[in-house]
Structure formats: structure tokens, C-alpha cells
Motif scaffolding. Structure first.
Motif, PDB file in Angstrom:
ATOM      1  N   GLY A   1     -11.163  16.334   6.695  1.00  0.00           N
ATOM      2  CA  GLY A   1     -10.979  16.240   8.144  1.00  0.00           C
ATOM      3  C   GLY A   1      -9.688  16.831   8.639  1.00  0.00           C
ATOM      4  O   GLY A   1      -9.430  16.814   9.847  1.00  0.00           O
ATOM      5  N   MET A   2      -8.845  17.310   7.757  1.00  0.00           N
ATOM      6  CA  MET A   2      -7.567  17.915   8.147  1.00  0.00           C
ATOM      7  C   MET A   2      -7.027  18.713   6.971  1.00  0.00           C
ATOM      8  O   MET A   2      -7.580  18.672   5.860  1.00  0.00           O
ATOM      9  CB  MET A   2      -6.568  16.839   8.564  1.00  0.00           C
ATOM     10  N   GLU A   3      -5.939  19.409   7.208  1.00  0.00           N
ATOM     11  CA  GLU A   3      -5.341  20.220   6.152  1.00  0.00           C
ATOM     12  C   GLU A   3      -4.674  19.316   5.109  1.00  0.00           C
ATOM     13  O   GLU A   3      -4.029  18.318   5.454  1.00  0.00           O
ATOM     14  CB  GLU A   3      -4.300  21.169   6.748  1.00  0.00           C
ATOM     15  N   GLN A   4      -4.865  19.661   3.851  1.00  0.00           N
ATOM     16  CA  GLN A   4      -4.288  18.857   2.773  1.00  0.00           C
ATOM     17  C   GLN A   4      -2.761  18.931   2.823  1.00  0.00           C
ATOM     18  O   GLN A   4      -2.180  20.011   2.912  1.00  0.00           O
ATOM     19  CB  GLN A   4      -4.793  19.347   1.412  1.00  0.00           C
ATOM     20  N   ASN A   5      -2.115  17.753   2.764  1.00  0.00           N
ATOM     21  CA  ASN A   5      -0.658  17.687   2.857  1.00  0.00           C
ATOM     22  C   ASN A   5      -0.183  16.489   2.045  1.00  0.00           C
ATOM     23  O   ASN A   5      -0.209  15.346   2.518  1.00  0.00           O
ATOM     24  CB  ASN A   5      -0.223  17.564   4.323  1.00  0.00           C
ATOM     25  N   HIS A   6       0.235  16.744   0.808  1.00  0.00           N
ATOM     26  CA  HIS A   6       0.624  15.659  -0.082  1.00  0.00           C
ATOM     27  C   HIS A   6       1.875  14.935   0.400  1.00  0.00           C
ATOM     28  O   HIS A   6       1.984  13.706   0.253  1.00  0.00           O
ATOM     29  CB  HIS A   6       0.840  16.192  -1.497  1.00  0.00           C
ATOM     30  N   ARG A   7       2.839  15.662   0.942  1.00  0.00           N
ATOM     31  CA  ARG A   7       4.072  15.026   1.406  1.00  0.00           C
ATOM     32  C   ARG A   7       3.791  14.054   2.560  1.00  0.00           C
ATOM     33  O   ARG A   7       4.304  12.935   2.594  1.00  0.00           O
ATOM     34  CB  ARG A   7       5.087  16.085   1.836  1.00  0.00           C
ATOM     35  N   ALA A   8       2.969  14.510   3.516  1.00  0.00           N
ATOM     36  CA  ALA A   8       2.613  13.628   4.634  1.00  0.00           C
ATOM     37  C   ALA A   8       1.843  12.409   4.134  1.00  0.00           C
ATOM     38  O   ALA A   8       2.046  11.284   4.619  1.00  0.00           O
ATOM     39  CB  ALA A   8       1.782  14.400   5.661  1.00  0.00           C
ATOM     40  N   ALA A   9       0.964  12.632   3.148  1.00  0.00           N
ATOM     41  CA  ALA A   9       0.201  11.510   2.586  1.00  0.00           C
ATOM     42  C   ALA A   9       1.135  10.494   1.944  1.00  0.00           C
ATOM     43  O   ALA A   9       0.986   9.276   2.146  1.00  0.00           O
ATOM     44  CB  ALA A   9      -0.800  12.032   1.562  1.00  0.00           C
ATOM     45  N   PHE A  10       2.118  10.961   1.177  1.00  0.00           N
ATOM     46  CA  PHE A  10       3.028  10.045   0.492  1.00  0.00           C
ATOM     47  C   PHE A  10       3.840   9.226   1.495  1.00  0.00           C
ATOM     48  O   PHE A  10       4.048   8.022   1.306  1.00  0.00           O
ATOM     49  CB  PHE A  10       3.957  10.829  -0.433  1.00  0.00           C
ATOM     50  N   LYS A  11       4.293   9.863   2.574  1.00  0.00           N
ATOM     51  CA  LYS A  11       5.073   9.137   3.578  1.00  0.00           C
ATOM     52  C   LYS A  11       4.228   8.047   4.238  1.00  0.00           C
ATOM     53  O   LYS A  11       4.705   6.936   4.484  1.00  0.00           O
ATOM     54  CB  LYS A  11       5.592  10.113   4.627  1.00  0.00           C
ATOM     55  N   LEU A  12       2.972   8.358   4.511  1.00  0.00           N
ATOM     56  CA  LEU A  12       2.095   7.349   5.106  1.00  0.00           C
ATOM     57  C   LEU A  12       1.818   6.209   4.127  1.00  0.00           C
ATOM     58  O   LEU A  12       1.775   5.029   4.520  1.00  0.00           O
ATOM     59  CB  LEU A  12       0.787   8.007   5.550  1.00  0.00           C
ATOM     60  N   PHE A  13       1.625   6.539   2.855  1.00  0.00           N
ATOM     61  CA  PHE A  13       1.430   5.494   1.849  1.00  0.00           C
ATOM     62  C   PHE A  13       2.662   4.598   1.755  1.00  0.00           C
ATOM     63  O   PHE A  13       2.545   3.378   1.574  1.00  0.00           O
ATOM     64  CB  PHE A  13       1.128   6.125   0.485  1.00  0.00           C
ATOM     65  N   GLN A  14       3.845   5.201   1.849  1.00  0.00           N
ATOM     66  CA  GLN A  14       5.073   4.401   1.802  1.00  0.00           C
ATOM     67  C   GLN A  14       5.127   3.412   2.958  1.00  0.00           C
ATOM     68  O   GLN A  14       5.475   2.245   2.766  1.00  0.00           O
ATOM     69  CB  GLN A  14       6.296   5.322   1.853  1.00  0.00           C
ATOM     70  N   ARG A  15       4.784   3.881   4.152  1.00  0.00           N
ATOM     71  CA  ARG A  15       4.796   2.983   5.310  1.00  0.00           C
ATOM     72  C   ARG A  15       3.788   1.852   5.137  1.00  0.00           C
ATOM     73  O   ARG A  15       4.072   0.697   5.459  1.00  0.00           O
ATOM     74  CB  ARG A  15       4.496   3.783   6.575  1.00  0.00           C
ATOM     75  N   ALA A  16       2.604   2.176   4.613  1.00  0.00           N
ATOM     76  CA  ALA A  16       1.579   1.139   4.407  1.00  0.00           C
ATOM     77  C   ALA A  16       1.990   0.169   3.301  1.00  0.00           C
ATOM     78  O   ALA A  16       1.733  -1.033   3.394  1.00  0.00           O
ATOM     79  CB  ALA A  16       0.240   1.792   4.066  1.00  0.00           C
ATOM     80  N   SER A  17       2.631   0.680   2.242  1.00  0.00           N
ATOM     81  CA  SER A  17       3.033  -0.188   1.128  1.00  0.00           C
ATOM     82  C   SER A  17       4.097  -1.183   1.558  1.00  0.00           C
ATOM     83  O   SER A  17       4.166  -2.301   1.020  1.00  0.00           O
ATOM     84  CB  SER A  17       3.548   0.662  -0.039  1.00  0.00           C
ATOM     85  N   GLU A  18       4.938  -0.816   2.517  1.00  0.00           N
ATOM     86  CA  GLU A  18       5.965  -1.740   3.000  1.00  0.00           C
ATOM     87  C   GLU A  18       5.341  -2.973   3.644  1.00  0.00           C
ATOM     88  O   GLU A  18       5.971  -4.027   3.695  1.00  0.00           O
ATOM     89  CB  GLU A  18       6.878  -1.025   3.996  1.00  0.00           C
ATOM     90  N   ALA A  19       4.118  -2.839   4.125  1.00  0.00           N
ATOM     91  CA  ALA A  19       3.386  -3.979   4.699  1.00  0.00           C
ATOM     92  C   ALA A  19       2.509  -4.671   3.665  1.00  0.00           C
ATOM     93  O   ALA A  19       1.736  -5.569   4.009  1.00  0.00           O
ATOM     94  CB  ALA A  19       2.530  -3.508   5.872  1.00  0.00           C
ATOM     95  N   GLY A  20       2.609  -4.229   2.384  1.00  0.00           N
ATOM     96  CA  GLY A  20       1.872  -4.898   1.310  1.00  0.00           C
ATOM     97  C   GLY A  20       0.483  -4.380   1.057  1.00  0.00           C
ATOM     98  O   GLY A  20      -0.326  -5.077   0.426  1.00  0.00           O
ATOM     99  N   ASN A  21       0.162  -3.179   1.519  1.00  0.00           N
ATOM    100  CA  ASN A  21      -1.172  -2.627   1.310  1.00  0.00           C
ATOM    101  C   ASN A  21      -1.351  -2.226  -0.155  1.00  0.00           C
ATOM    102  O   ASN A  21      -0.659  -1.337  -0.660  1.00  0.00           O
ATOM    103  CB  ASN A  21      -1.382  -1.417   2.222  1.00  0.00           C
ATOM    104  N   ALA A  22      -2.275  -2.886  -0.861  1.00  0.00           N
ATOM    105  CA  ALA A  22      -2.456  -2.656  -2.297  1.00  0.00           C
ATOM    106  C   ALA A  22      -2.972  -1.252  -2.584  1.00  0.00           C
ATOM    107  O   ALA A  22      -2.566  -0.621  -3.572  1.00  0.00           O
ATOM    108  CB  ALA A  22      -3.420  -3.690  -2.874  1.00  0.00           C
ATOM    109  N   GLU A  23      -3.872  -0.754  -1.736  1.00  0.00           N
ATOM    110  CA  GLU A  23      -4.401   0.596  -1.944  1.00  0.00           C
ATOM    111  C   GLU A  23      -3.285   1.634  -1.854  1.00  0.00           C
ATOM    112  O   GLU A  23      -3.259   2.609  -2.614  1.00  0.00           O
ATOM    113  CB  GLU A  23      -5.481   0.901  -0.901  1.00  0.00           C
ATOM    114  N   ALA A  24      -2.365   1.427  -0.931  1.00  0.00           N
ATOM    115  CA  ALA A  24      -1.255   2.369  -0.783  1.00  0.00           C
ATOM    116  C   ALA A  24      -0.374   2.362  -2.032  1.00  0.00           C
ATOM    117  O   ALA A  24       0.044   3.424  -2.520  1.00  0.00           O
ATOM    118  CB  ALA A  24      -0.431   2.014   0.450  1.00  0.00           C
ATOM    119  N   TRP A  25      -0.096   1.177  -2.567  1.00  0.00           N
ATOM    120  CA  TRP A  25       0.705   1.098  -3.796  1.00  0.00           C
ATOM    121  C   TRP A  25       0.013   1.831  -4.940  1.00  0.00           C
ATOM    122  O   TRP A  25       0.651   2.560  -5.707  1.00  0.00           O
ATOM    123  CB  TRP A  25       0.948  -0.361  -4.179  1.00  0.00           C
TER     124      TRP A  25
END
Length: 723
Positions: free
Chosen positions: A350-374
Motif C-alpha cells: 500500500g506504500m513505498e517500502q521504507n525500513h527506517r520509517a517502519a522501525f521508528k513507528l515500531f519504536q513508538r508502538a513498543s513504548e506503549a507496550g505493543n508486543a507485535e512491535a517489540w
């Protein structure tokens, strides 16, 4: 031309049907009967007549002959020992002709459930035994459970279906071994658990891994599909469970739906989640309620809608719509939306692949305890996607996700341990094996077969105690600590079975649960030795077990040690040590201030009595012999009904019940403490109301007195008389 073409089509169709008939005719008669029976049993809305017909077909396919009467008279079995009274003596089955093994197993389940036939555990036992002898892994695992627990059917079917006898461990291990070799999941888990803890087999981490790893891999594969794993309520049975009735899942859903239809956004999201997975899974209903909650501004519901569009659940798959929904939820700070958007960036859907952007979003989600993000951060660290590769960071991320029960996180962490990538030296292979085995065991227990615990809980809450006990015993055989604890509790207090071997099996289960880290089980083991339940009465050994439980901050064990020191029951009488243990119980469980306070008051009275006891005259000897004196129980004796020293057992039993009620009392006390200001205001208001009411009553009484004097012609008392 058209007629010739039509004739050709008819000939081809006739030829195909003829070939199908030939194939069916090549199948053995028993296989055709079995398939016909299964078609009837799987028929939607099958009637009683269909089930009876299916049972008759299964009987024919299994090659069994039922006796004219299934009732076995007492005279017929009076001369048969318990150990020898197996299949034929109970059911009278005869196996004739060719036997279809799948039909045997299905017929056994039919007689266990009473579907189209009368329930008969003895016939089911025989059928499973025959199938096991013919090499069926599923039946071998079933018989292994029966041999391991000493479970035998009761032919009379009066009240109970099974009884507990002396276990036959060699036969159990033999059946487990061959069933596990045949890739039976239940047997693999049972053998893995036994090797992990050395239960009747040599303790071996490597052997445990061999059994648990294939089971864990099946769970990991199933976990890739949302809603495929069972939802298990990990409830420990206690006296509260026995006294309440749990509403059905449908009733709970109706309760939430009522609030959802009234416009509650939280209820709408909750109903959507209920319909997203589990037995009540309904994607269309989930979509409807998530949309309602999203329209009400719930960001989590928006994220759920994104996942449904991304996976094509309940709607046509649409990555563009999913990306927009994830973006909206992420902008609102929702961790599920941040993870979903990060995953779209990671995969390029659905969008252009961007690993750096993905990692930053996972970091934000992990700070809230999201297990999938971790978990996905761990994958990115492991592969160097958008970040510098780091096995140490990957290990940390997998560890966090594993701590909250993420199946793939636990599996990757276990594999890292097994491959020596967990920071341990090669010489520490044994140290790496143990954590990997523990993780694989947890994963295996999350599979569909782990639902036995849930089935046991639901049956218990419905009042079906024997099926509940059987479910818990089966899960205990697979190594479930919760199954072991709950089955032991039911046997201890007579739920589902009361018999000669119940106490012995209960203490075995408590010991297995304690070996898996359930320190509360140590308390029950100590009670068993104290009261002589299933083991010889031994107060000294009970004290040792209580002491071990006390080290793990089990408050009631400390309390019991204080009681034993106070009265010299299995320990030297020492009032100072008794006070120390009472204080330790309060430290371990602050809510227990009521029973501890009462115990300390009794201890003070006891100490005063000991100081004046030497001065009591001999004519009051009966007082000396009875006051603060406990009769010694006969040591080394197994009590039949949980008996022991009557006074001691009654006293400790009372302490047990007091401690059970402490939690509720403590919760109320904490509520009052937390709401101190509100309670103070309410108290002041109540006091003011009482004062006003009192003054009002005084005025009414005074007015009534004045009126009485006026009617009598006398002047009021509060005015001077007229002269």
C-alpha cells in the motif's frame, strides 16, 4: 450435430459415474460404513435418528458385537479383582470380523458422549484399548492417560463414570512412547514434560526438546492466522469459584451489546474484539461494531478496522484503505495503529517500502507496550533492516515480547538460545537448553490442545464436576501447572470424585505443581502431611514443608508455623518463635492483619496462662489438662477422611478459612482507606443528619407536651403562671 454432441456428453458423464462407482466398490465395506456414519454425524442439525443410524454403522464398521444386555450384575463381577477387571468384564464386547480403527475411535467417542446411544464409559474404554493395541497413536495416548492416573470405568454408570485405582506407570509410559513416535501431540507434550522434570523417566533437557519442539512449531504455524489459538481463562479454583455461577459467553456478549447499542464507544470496541476471534468469531459483526466505535472517535477501533482491511477479514482486501486507517490511528497516538502503519512500511504494502520509517513507528508502538512491535523490532535487528544488525538488541526485543506471551517472540528467543546466540559460551550448552525448553513448553501449551483447561473451567462453573475433573487431569498429564493445581484442589475437596485414591493422587499433583514453581501448592502438601491425607501423618515433615513455603512468602504457611510453635505441634514449643512467624505472615500479606491480630492476642493470653499455670491448685487439674493443650495425633497413620488430631485439625482448618476470607476483608479495608476523605464527609453528613433529627424529635415532643397541658387547662411549663 447438436444431438450428437449431447449424446457424447451423456456418455462421458455415465463413464465418470461408473468409474466413481468402481472406486467406491473397491473401498472395503467397513470404510464405506465409516464414511457414511461420519457424513451423518457431521450433518448440520443431525437428528436423534441420524445419530442412532450413525452409531449402528460405526458398530458394524468397527467389527464389534454388543452383548444382549450392557448391565453387568454384581454377582458376575464379585470374584474379579480391581486390577483384573478390564474390558471384557466391564462391557462384554466381542470383536468379530475386520476392524476399522478410525471407526473404533469414533465409536468410543460416541459412547463417551452418549450421541445416539446410552453413555457407557466401559464400552468406550474397551474400544480405545482395542484401537491402541492396533497401533493408533491417538488411542494409545488416551490409554496412557488412563494407565497413568489409574482411571477405570464404572460399569454400573450410577452417578459416576470413572473411578481411580492404582496407576500402572509402565503401561502408561509404553503407550506414551509409541503414541509420541506416531506424532501424537498429546503424547509428545506428556513425554516432554516427564523428561523435563524427571517424572518416572530420566530427567533430560535434550529429550524434552525433542518432544516439545515439533509441538511448538505447530503452534507457531497456527499463530500466523489471527484467532486460531484458543482463548484460555487461567482461573485457579478456590472456595469462591465453588460458590458462584459464571454467565455464559453469549450472556456476556449480550450484556456488552446492550451498552454498545446504546452508543457506548468502549462497549462497541469490546464487542468488535469479541467477534474478532474465538468461538464467537463473526467478522461481519466485528466490522459493524468497529465502524460504530470508529465513528465515535475511538482510535483503537480505527486501527482494528485497518487490520481487517489489510488482511481481508470481513471485507475485500484493500491496502490503500488499510494505510489510511492506520495513519489516522497512528496520528491519534494509538500503538496498534503505529504498528500497523509500520508493518505497511516494512513490507511495502500500500506504500513505498521504507525500513527506517517502519522501525521508528515500531519504536513508538513498543513504548506503549505493543508486543507485535517489540517482536518486529527484534526481527529488524536480527536482519539489519533499517538499523545496524545486533544480536544483543534482537535478543532483548524478543525477550520483552516473550514476557507478554507473544508466540513468535518466544519461539525466536528459544531458537537463539539453542543456537548459542543468547550471549552464552559454547560450554554453557546446558544453560542454554533449560531456558529454550521452558519457552517451548509455554508455546506448546498455547495450542488448541491447551483448551482442556478452559473446558475444565467451563464445566466446573456449570456444575459438571466429573467432566471438569477429567479435563483438568488430562491437562495435568500434558504438564500444565494450572491443570495440576486445579485437579488437585478438586480431589482434595471432593469435587468430581471421592474415593480411596483421591488423596494420594491429589498430593502427587500438588508435588508436580510445586516443582513447576507454584509455592501455594507447598502449603497443600504440608496440610496433607499434617492431616494424614493420602500420606502418613507426620507433623515434623509438615513443618519442613511449611518452612519451605514460608521462604517463598506464603503467608498462611508462616501462620501455621507460628501456630505449631505456639502449641508444640511437631515443633518445640517456643512462643517467641511463634510471634516471629505470626509477624512474618503479616509482612508477607498485609491484608492478613485481622487473623494475625487475633493470633497475637491469643498468644499473649497463652503466655499469661503459662506464667500462672504452676500456681493452679491440683483440684483444678482438669483445667490444666485442657486449656491451651492439644492432644498429640497418631503419627505415621494415613487418615481415611482427612482426619488427624481433632482439635489441631479443627484449629488449623479454622485458620485456613480465616485466611481465605482475609483477601475480601482486606480489599474492603483498602477501599475504605483509599476513599478516606469521602468516608469522612459521609460520616460528617450522617452525624449532622442524626443531630437534626434529634432536635426535630425534641421540638415535636415539646409541642405535644404544650398541647396536652393546654387542653387540660394548665398553663404551659415554660411560661410563668398568671396571677
Amino acid at each position: 450435430m447438436a444431438s450428437a454432441l449431447l449424446l457424447l456428453i451423456l456418455c462421458c458423464a455415465a463413464l465418470c459415474w461408473g468409474q466413481q462407482d468402481v472406486v467406491e466398490q473397491k473401498l472395503p465395506v467397513s470404510e464405506r460404513q465409516f464414511q457414511s456414519a461420519m457424513a451423518l454425524r457431521n450433518k448440520r442439525g443431525a437428528s436423534t435418528k441420524d445419530l442412532r443410524h450413525a452409531a449402528a454403522l460405526l458398530i458394524a464398521a468397527a467389527g464389534v458385537k454388543l452383548p444382549p444386555s450392557l448391565n453387568v450384575t454384581a454377582e458376575a463381577t464379585s470374584n474379579i479383582s480391581t486390577d483384573a477387571a478390564n474390558s471384557q468384564y466391564f462391557s462384554g464386547l466381542q470383536f468379530v470380523g475386520q476392524t476399522n480403527v478410525p471407526a473404533l475411535k469414533e465409536l468410543a467417542r460416541v459412547y463417551e458422549a452418549g450421541e445416539g446411544v446410552a453413555v457407557d464409559a466401559a464400552i468406550a474404554h474397551d474400544l480405545f484399548k482395542k484401537a491402541a493395541e492396533l497401533g493408533d497413536p491417538d488411542a494409545q495416548a488416551d490409554m496412557a492417560v488412563r494407565y497413568s492416573l489409574g482411571l477405570l470405568p464404572i460399569s454400573s454408570n450410577e452417578g459416576m463414570l470413572y473411578e481411580l485405582t492404582i496407576p500402572s506407570t509402565p503401561e502408561a509410559l509404553l503407550n506414551y512412547f509409541f503414541a509420541a513416535a506416531g506424532n501424537d501431540t498429546f503424547a509428545q507434550m506428556a513425554m516432554g514434560y516427564r523428561h523435563m522434570y524427571g517424572v518416572d523417566v530420566p530427567q533430560s533437557c535434550q529429550a524434552g526438546l525433542l518432544y516439545y519442539k515439533p509441538v511448538a512449531e505447530r503452534v507457531v504455524e497456527a499463530a500466523r492466522y489471527p484467532g486460531s489459538l484458543p482463548q484460555v481463562e487461567r482461573v485457579r479454583l478456590n472456595y469462591k469459584s465453588a460458590g458462584m455461577r459464571r454467565p455464559s459467553r453469549e450472556q456476556e456478549v449480550l450484556h456488552y451489546q446492550w451498552f454498545a447499542d446504546l452508543g457506548s464507544v468502549e462497549a462497541q470496541r469490546a464487542v468488535g474484539q469479541i467477534f474478532s476471534h474465538g468461538a464467537l468469531r463473526n467478522p461481519e459483526q466485528a466490522l459493524r461494531y468497529f465502524r460504530q466505535a470508529a465513528d465515535g472517535g475511538d482510535a483503537d477501533a480505527v486501527a482494528h478496522l485497518g487490520h481487517m482491511y489489510a488482511n481481508g477479514v470481513g471485507v475485500d482486501q484493500n491496502n490503500e484503505t488499510a494505510s489510511q486507517l492506520f495513519q489516522a490511528a497512528a496520528d491519534a497516538g494509538n500503538p496498534n495503529g503505529q504498528f500497523g502503519l509500520g508493518y505497511m512500511h516494512l513490507t511495502g504494502h500500500g506504500m513505498e517500502q521504507n525500513h527506517r520509517a517502519a522501525f521508528k513507528l515500531f519504536q513508538r508502538a513498543s513504548e506503549a507496550g505493543n508486543a507485535e512491535a517489540w517482536f518486529h523490532m527484534g526481527v529488524m535487528y536480527l536482519n539489519g533492516w533499517g538499523v545496524k544488525p545486533s544480536q544483543r538488541q534482537a535478543l532483548d526485543c524478543f525477550t520483552v515480547s516473550a514476557q507478554v506471551g507473544h508466540v513468535l517472540g518466544m519461539y525466536n528467543l528459544a531458537i537463539m538460545h539453542l543456537n548459542g546466540r543468547a550471549g552464552l559460551a559454547a560450554a554453557d550448552a546446558k544453560a542454554s537448553c533449560q531456558p529454550a525448553l521452558a519457552l517451548l513448553k509455554k508455546i506448546a501449551e498455547k495450542g488448541g490442545w491447551g483448551g482442556l483447561v478452559q473446558q475444565g473451567y467451563e464445566a466446573f462453573m456449570d456444575g459438571d464436576y466429573e467432566p471438569a475433573l477429567l479435563h483438568y487431569l488430562q491437562s495435568a498429564e500434558m504438564g500444565s501447572e494450572l491443570g495440576q493445581s486445579n485437579a488437585a484442589w478438586m480431589l482434595t475437596y471432593g469435587y468430581g470424585y471421592e474415593g480411596e485414591h483421591a488423596a494420594q493422587l491429589a498430593i502427587t499433583l500438588y508435588q508436580q505443581a510445586a516443582a513447576q514453581g507454584n509455592h501455594e501448592a507447598l502449603l497443600q502438601i504440608g496440610d496433607s502431611y499434617y492431616y494424614g491425607r493420602g500420606v502418613p501423618t507426620d507433623w515434623s515433615h509438615a513443618a519442613q514443608v511449611y518452612a519451605e513455603a514460608s521462604k517463598h512468602r506464603v503467608a498462611q504457611a508462616s501462620h501455621n508455623l507460628g501456630f505449631m510453635h505456639e502449641y508444640g505441634a511437631g515443633l518445640p514449643q517456643d512462643l517467641h518463635l511463634a510471634k516471629r512467624y505470626y509477624d512474618k505472615a503479616l509482612e508477607a500479606q498485609p491484608d492478613a492483619f485481622v487473623p494475625v491480630f487475633l493470633a497475637l492476642c491469643g498468644l499473649w493470653v497463652h503466655s499469661r496462662w503459662l506464667s500462672v499455670k504452676p500456681y493452679v491448685p491440683d483440684r483444678l487439674a482438669f483445667v490444666k489438662q485442657r486449656l491451651f493443650v492439644l492432644p498429640q495425633a497418631e503419627q505415621g497413620v494415613v487418615q481415611k477422611f482427612g482426619g488427624g488430631s481433632g482439635h489441631v485439625q479443627s484449629a488449623l482448618g479454622t485458620l485456613d478459612r480465616v485466611f481465605d476470607w482475609v483477601t475480601d476483608f482486606g480489599a474492603v479495608a483498602h477501599l475504605i482507606t483509599d476513599q478516606a476523605e469521602l468516608c469522612l464527609l459521609l460520616g460528617c453528613g450522617a452525624g449532622l443528619w442524626l443531630v437534626l433529627q434529634r432536635r426535630r424529635r425534641l421540638r415535636i415532643n415539646q409541642q405535644a407536651q404544650v398541647d396536652t397541658q393546654t387542653h387540660a387547662g394548665a398553663p404551659p411549663q415554660d411560661e410563668p403562671p398568671h396571677t
